[in-house]
Design a protein around this motif. Structure first.
Motif, PDB file in Angstrom:
ATOM      1  N   ASP A 343       0.592  -1.181  -0.509  1.00 35.39           N
ATOM      2  CA  ASP A 343       0.049   0.002  -0.049  1.00 35.39           C
ATOM      3  C   ASP A 343       1.197   0.885  -0.554  1.00 35.39           C
ATOM      4  O   ASP A 343       0.872   2.435  -0.641  1.00 35.39           O
ATOM      5  N   ASP A 347       1.085   4.376  -2.537  1.00 39.28           N
ATOM      6  CA  ASP A 347       1.168   5.395  -2.167  1.00 39.28           C
ATOM      7  C   ASP A 347       2.206   6.109  -3.044  1.00 39.28           C
ATOM      8  O   ASP A 347       2.210   7.035  -3.845  1.00 39.28           O
ATOM      9  N   ARG A 350       2.140   6.653  -7.044  1.00 43.37           N
ATOM     10  CA  ARG A 350       1.077   7.304  -7.046  1.00 43.37           C
ATOM     11  C   ARG A 350       1.366   9.394  -7.190  1.00 43.37           C
ATOM     12  O   ARG A 350       1.002   9.577  -8.233  1.00 43.37           O
ATOM     13  N   ARG A 351       1.739   8.700  -5.906  1.00 46.63           N
ATOM     14  CA  ARG A 351       1.915  10.606  -5.963  1.00 46.63           C
ATOM     15  C   ARG A 351       2.832  11.149  -7.076  1.00 46.63           C
ATOM     16  O   ARG A 351       3.092  11.760  -7.783  1.00 46.63           O
ATOM     17  N   ARG A 365       3.685  11.198   5.576  1.00 46.54           N
ATOM     18  CA  ARG A 365       2.860   9.808   5.832  1.00 46.54           C
ATOM     19  C   ARG A 365       3.864   8.856   7.068  1.00 46.54           C
ATOM     20  O   ARG A 365       2.902   8.645   7.580  1.00 46.54           O
TER      21      ARG A 365
END
Length: 446
Positions: A343, A347, A350-351, A365
């Motif tokens: 996960d 992430d 995707r960023r 995060r």
């Protein structure tokens, strides 16, 4: 120099000299006693402050703390802005600027809070300096090797991993392309096997062939360069041993703190977990995530003016930050993207695809996760398992996590300290075994 003020900024005693000695401590306390008696001030309301001090005055601050007084450190640049006269600089003006900072409650504990994480910060910062020395030494070794045997430290050329035991053995005595080409294959092969080099025969053949292809340096410089290289190799070995020793000490210290729970995140090892924890401090003293992100220099600056209808302008991140913490958390963000759980890996991807600074985003995060894990004493569990998983799925998750987590602490030489029942990871292990009825075995003590 010292200055006595009350809570309104009124000067009670003008600037006076203070010595950084036991007599200086006694003199300072006597001044406080007289000021409290004269102005009817309760000693419980007295505190000390000054610009962030150097190591030479840390003991002075610690001795004041032992007497029960808070000691606050303020930023020298900020204190300068609060001086009554920015053109001149005198002891009195500088002290008044510091007093204004203290009255406005802008500062932190001078020298940091004493405790396990404060000790950890000293260790991690010392190790960081050692690593910088190691890097500088490697650069010097490269410069010398580029003359004696160009390309030797490139494994594609020589077949020898750079700075491995085999590589160091060859460089520390009579090292040059001509000397390597003349050495007996049988003797070299025996040493390669002793140093643990894989595919030693193939590597030797490649090394010998490459040694005959490179350009040679002037013979007059050979002795001087070899002497310099041998001394650099000895220094490199010494620093390596120091770093390894510091790593073991850091692991032992980290194991006794809540920050040990950060190692339950895949991709985060002892070095990164201890570095981040040492800089953000104990859970009970950590600021908000937003303030901590600003302190780490991983959120952009914003400027908004002209009324509410004007949109804020987003700038770059501030250069004024804790650069050590920034380095550690950005490395953590990158590691989560490269080696972390599925996960977090997704992430990060995707960023990056959206044009964001993926490492900075993942660093923020990670800080949020780190603060929560340190406060709750729980391990990291992916959202898909944490929210809707069955007991069997959770049991399988912990059984899969255990070998990887154990390996981190075994390599650091602190496995039995980390999983001692009195320490956070040990308490977590006992809870998991009891709740899910599984066995998380530890290696036997030697």
């Amino acid at each position: 120099m010292g200055l006595c003020c009350d809570g309104t900024g009124r000067v009670l005693k003008n600037a006076f000299p203070i010595k950084n000695t036991p007599d200086g401590i006694d003199f300072t306390l006597s001044v406080v006693e007289k000021m409290c008696r004269k102005h009817h001030i309760n000693k419980q309301h007295v505190f000390f402050g000054g610009e962030d001090c150097g190591t030479f005055s840390l003991n002075f601050a610690y001795n004041l703390r032992e007497q029960g007084f808070p000691v606050i450190g303020v930023n020298a640049g900020d204190a300068k802005k609060l001086r009554e006269n920015v053109q001149a600089s005198t002891d009195g003006l500088d002290l008044l600027g510091i007093a204004n900072m203290l009255i406005n409650m802008r500062g932190g504990a001078a020298g940091g809070e004493i405790g396990a994480l404060r000790a950890l910060r000293s260790l991690t910062r010392h190790r960081r300096k050692q690593v910088q020395l190691q890097t500088a030494g490697k650069n010097r070794i490269h410069q010398i090797v580029d003359q004696l045997f160009p390309g030797f430290l490139d494994e594609k050329n020589s077949g020898i991993p750079p700075f491995s035991e085999t590589s160091l053995y060859l460089m520390e005595d009579r090292f040059s392309a001509a000397d390597i080409a003349r050495r007996r294959d049988k003797a070299l092969l025996r040493q390669f096997h002793a140093k643990g080099l894989q595919h030693a025969e193939k590597a030797l053949a490649k090394l010998k062939a490459y040694a005959k292809q490179v350009l040679h340096h002037p013979p007059e410089l050979t002795g001087l360069l070899q002497t310099a290289l041998a001394s650099e190799i000895r220094l490199h070995r010494c620093i390596n041993d120091n770093i390894a020793q510091m790593h073991r000490e850091i692991a032992q210290q980290l194991a006794q703190t809540p920050a040990a729970m950060l190692t339950t995140i895949r991709g985060i090892g002892i070095t990164l977990a201890s570095g981040v924890a040492a800089e953000i401090g104990p859970p009970e003293a950590q600021p908000s995530l937003r303030r901590l992100s600003s302190y780490a220099g991983i959120i952009p600056r914003t400027k908004q003016t002209g009324g509410p209808e004007k949109s804020p302008v987003i700038g770059s991140v501030s250069k004024r930050c804790n650069r050590i913490l920034k380095d550690y958390v950005v490395q953590c963000g990158n590691h989560l993207g490269q080696h972390g759980p599925a996960d977090l890996h997704e992430d990060h991807r995707r960023r990056g695809a959206n044009g964001q600074h993926a490492d900075f985003g993942m660093a923020r995060r990670f800080l949020r996760m780190a603060m929560r894990l340190m406060r709750t004493g729980e391990s990291y569990v992916p959202p898909e398992i944490r929210d809707n998983a069955t007991v069997e799925e959770l049991r399988a998750w912990y059984l899969d996590l255990w070998p990887k987590l154990l390996d981190k602490w075994v390599k650091a030489g602190a496995v039995h300290t980390a999983f001692h029942p009195e320490n956070p990871l040990g308490q977590w292990r006992e809870r998991i075994q009891d709740i899910y009825e599984i066995e998380l075995p530890l290696p036997k003590k030697k």
